[in-house]
Scaffold this motif. Sequence first.
Motif, mmCIF file in Angstrom:
data_model
loop_
_atom_site.group_PDB
_atom_site.id
_atom_site.type_symbol
_atom_site.label_atom_id
_atom_site.label_comp_id
_atom_site.label_asym_id
_atom_site.label_seq_id
_atom_site.Cartn_x
_atom_site.Cartn_y
_atom_site.Cartn_z
ATOM 1 N N SER A 90 0.833 -1.199 0.000
ATOM 2 C CA SER A 90 0.000 0.000 0.000
ATOM 3 C C SER A 90 0.864 1.244 0.000
ATOM 4 C CB SER A 90 -0.909 0.008 1.233
ATOM 5 O OG SER A 90 -1.516 1.252 1.386
ATOM 6 N N GLU A 91 0.481 2.235 -0.805
ATOM 7 C CA GLU A 91 1.260 3.464 -0.880
ATOM 8 C C GLU A 91 1.249 4.218 0.442
ATOM 9 O OE1 GLU A 91 -2.255 6.283 -2.714
ATOM 10 O OE2 GLU A 91 -0.656 5.551 -4.003
ATOM 11 N N ASN A 92 0.297 3.881 1.332
ATOM 12 C CA ASN A 92 0.232 4.548 2.623
ATOM 13 C C ASN A 92 1.125 3.879 3.669
ATOM 14 O OD1 ASN A 92 -1.698 6.517 1.909
ATOM 15 N ND2 ASN A 92 -3.282 4.951 1.976
ATOM 16 N N GLN A 93 1.684 2.700 3.328
ATOM 17 C CA GLN A 93 2.489 2.000 4.294
ATOM 18 C C GLN A 93 3.949 2.409 4.163
ATOM 19 O OE1 GLN A 93 1.869 -2.187 3.881
ATOM 20 N NE2 GLN A 93 -0.315 -1.973 3.644
ATOM 21 N N THR A 94 4.678 2.261 5.259
ATOM 22 C CA THR A 94 6.105 2.502 5.236
ATOM 23 C C THR A 94 6.786 1.341 4.529
ATOM 24 O OG1 THR A 94 5.918 3.650 7.337
ATOM 25 C CG2 THR A 94 8.117 2.950 6.673
ATOM 26 N N ALA A 95 7.727 1.658 3.643
ATOM 27 C CA ALA A 95 8.444 0.603 2.942
ATOM 28 C C ALA A 95 9.192 -0.264 3.941
ATOM 29 C CB ALA A 95 9.403 1.208 1.930
ATOM 30 N N GLY A 96 9.192 -1.573 3.718
ATOM 31 C CA GLY A 96 9.870 -2.481 4.619
ATOM 32 C C GLY A 96 9.695 -3.890 4.111
ATOM 33 N N THR A 97 10.077 -4.846 4.920
ATOM 34 C CA THR A 97 9.935 -6.243 4.524
ATOM 35 C C THR A 97 8.471 -6.639 4.548
ATOM 36 O OG1 THR A 97 12.095 -6.738 5.473
ATOM 37 C CG2 THR A 97 10.645 -8.601 5.033
ATOM 38 N N VAL A 98 8.008 -7.245 3.445
ATOM 39 C CA VAL A 98 6.614 -7.634 3.342
ATOM 40 C C VAL A 98 6.536 -9.132 3.104
ATOM 41 C CG1 VAL A 98 4.441 -7.265 2.136
ATOM 42 C CG2 VAL A 98 6.078 -5.396 2.338
ATOM 43 N N ASP A 99 5.671 -9.805 3.848
ATOM 44 C CA ASP A 99 5.455 -11.238 3.661
ATOM 45 C C ASP A 99 3.959 -11.499 3.726
ATOM 46 O OD1 ASP A 99 5.420 -13.951 3.557
ATOM 47 O OD2 ASP A 99 6.666 -14.296 5.335
ATOM 48 N N TYR A 100 3.391 -11.880 2.582
ATOM 49 C CA TYR A 100 1.951 -12.072 2.522
ATOM 50 C C TYR A 100 1.529 -13.497 2.876
ATOM 51 C CZ TYR A 100 1.663 -7.502 0.328
ATOM 52 O OH TYR A 100 1.727 -6.160 0.080
ATOM 53 N N THR A 101 2.465 -14.316 3.320
ATOM 54 C CA THR A 101 2.100 -15.650 3.800
ATOM 55 C C THR A 101 1.474 -15.503 5.186
ATOM 56 O OG1 THR A 101 3.954 -16.628 2.599
ATOM 57 C CG2 THR A 101 2.945 -17.949 4.345
ATOM 58 N N VAL A 102 0.257 -15.955 5.337
ATOM 59 C CA VAL A 102 -0.465 -15.764 6.592
ATOM 60 C C VAL A 102 -0.024 -16.822 7.604
ATOM 61 C CG1 VAL A 102 -2.732 -15.639 7.687
ATOM 62 C CG2 VAL A 102 -2.427 -14.825 5.334
ATOM 63 N N PRO A 103 0.594 -16.410 8.721
ATOM 64 C CA PRO A 103 1.062 -17.396 9.698
ATOM 65 C C PRO A 103 -0.094 -17.951 10.523
ATOM 66 C CG PRO A 103 1.476 -15.181 10.514
ATOM 67 C CD PRO A 103 0.925 -15.024 9.122
ATOM 68 N N ASP A 104 0.042 -19.195 10.914
ATOM 69 C CA ASP A 104 -0.975 -19.820 11.757
ATOM 70 C C ASP A 104 -0.521 -19.700 13.205
ATOM 71 O OD1 ASP A 104 -3.089 -21.209 12.726
ATOM 72 O OD2 ASP A 104 -2.422 -23.179 12.030
ATOM 73 N N VAL A 105 -0.723 -18.505 13.776
ATOM 74 C CA VAL A 105 -0.335 -18.253 15.163
ATOM 75 C C VAL A 105 -1.569 -17.829 15.945
ATOM 76 C CG1 VAL A 105 2.015 -17.622 14.550
ATOM 77 C CG2 VAL A 105 0.265 -15.854 14.661
ATOM 78 N N ALA A 106 -1.540 -18.079 17.243
ATOM 79 C CA ALA A 106 -2.686 -17.770 18.090
ATOM 80 C C ALA A 106 -2.781 -16.269 18.340
ATOM 81 C CB ALA A 106 -2.569 -18.512 19.414
ATOM 82 N N LEU A 107 -3.994 -15.817 18.629
ATOM 83 C CA LEU A 107 -4.187 -14.430 19.038
ATOM 84 C C LEU A 107 -3.392 -14.139 20.304
ATOM 85 C CD1 LEU A 107 -8.037 -13.891 18.565
ATOM 86 C CD2 LEU A 107 -6.267 -12.503 17.505
ATOM 87 N N ALA A 108 -2.727 -12.996 20.287
ATOM 88 C CA ALA A 108 -2.000 -12.568 21.490
ATOM 89 C C ALA A 108 -2.814 -11.475 22.174
ATOM 90 C CB ALA A 108 -0.623 -12.043 21.109
ATOM 91 N N GLU A 109 -3.022 -11.599 23.479
ATOM 92 C CA GLU A 109 -3.829 -10.632 24.222
ATOM 93 C C GLU A 109 -2.929 -9.655 24.969
ATOM 94 O OE1 GLU A 109 -6.999 -10.501 27.972
ATOM 95 O OE2 GLU A 109 -6.721 -12.367 26.835
ATOM 96 N N ASP A 110 -3.119 -8.342 24.675
ATOM 97 C CA ASP A 110 -2.364 -7.267 25.339
ATOM 98 C C ASP A 110 -0.868 -7.576 25.368
ATOM 99 O OD1 ASP A 110 -4.682 -5.829 25.808
ATOM 100 O OD2 ASP A 110 -5.009 -6.717 27.779
#
Length: 434
Positions: free
Chosen positions: A66-86
Amino acid sequence: MKSDNKLALFFRKIGKRLKEDKVYSRTFYSIIAVLIALIVVIIVSVSCSKKEDNGADNEISANSVSENQTAGTVDYTVPDVALAEDAYADVNALVNQYFAAMTTGDTAAITAMKDTAAQEDLIKIEKESAYIDEFDNIKVYTKPGPLTDSYVAFAYYEIKFKDISTLAPGLTTLYICPREDGSLYICDGDLDDNTTAYIKSVVAQDDVVDLFSMVETKYAEAIDADADLSSFMDNLSAKLDEEVSQAMAQAEGNTEEATDATDAVQEEQPAEEEQPTENVMEEQVTATDTVNVRSSDSENADRIGQIAMGETVTRYEAKENGWSRISYNGGDGYVKSEYLQAAGTADASAEQPQDENQTDNSQAETAGTTSLTAKGKVTIRETVNVRKSSSETSDKIGVAYQGEHYDLIMEQADGWCKISFNGQTGYVKTEYVE
């Protein structure tokens, strides 16, 4: 409210499906209507999301950011990790600041936290704050975003509305990104397709589905337990829509007045600088269209009346600046020469001055109401902005000046006229045309 980004559109689509499919459809629809206005989206249904997103979403190629995002490392592979709370202090701080600003209607703070903030969104936040005492019991659940140090956050909260004792649970989805200096902001602008698909896949994961289902159930229980809260939520959305519409109309009116005044000054040419060669005459001319009569040869001059299509008048002078001086109500008046022709010249409109449409126009003009010409044209009563669509917040594509004529495509019931404007379709408020 208008955010028009693809992520918001996706959330609204899922919300609509929930209305159709869930056991709590009546009560949940109420929170969808209101909490979308609060940038709250309850978006998960196992039967909808899993079916729609199964399989392919985890195999997205990384080819754009996205042009609104800061340039950096991008990985569109969705990880299967649990929700982290706070789990992240800086994320929690941003979310808590966001809700604090929502509570007080601090639009300046909201603007500083986001990459984009539309005027209508800010007005809605300001209006909403009048009904809110506080956001309580805030918890932030996160999953990694596609950009390095970005997060897909699900912020749970309970709203205490003024004069309502029961808290209303809610959940809002936020895409949080890093700036170049490492600080975080809420990305609310246009997202590229890959980022949108990434977030869509995260939302479809089982633990996120369970989180939204939990909030949905808690909200339904709160509504069932408190008739005052139920009634309040049923009516809040309509109240906010009306308040925001009025504020937007007022803001738009102020903007258009300033624009019109500026344009009028730019267009105006001092009379002493105009020294056109006069073509003095006395001849009978016929109006080829319903046209305004002005006190002098300028579109900014006072309108002193109209002559109807087919009406014959005496012309004394055809000026080189495109205006004609005519005899009007015992004195002089001025009309655009392009709407006059010598009496007797063959023209369908002149040969039928008493057709039904013309009669209706004359009666409407006598009554001082808005009228349309028999040819399907409109005349601009006051200099006005032309919009890309029938909304005061739509992009401005130009300015229609007082006295100009345009082909009318449609007069809409919502108070707008669809016209042909410089080779494209434009919209102007009906109140500014005749």
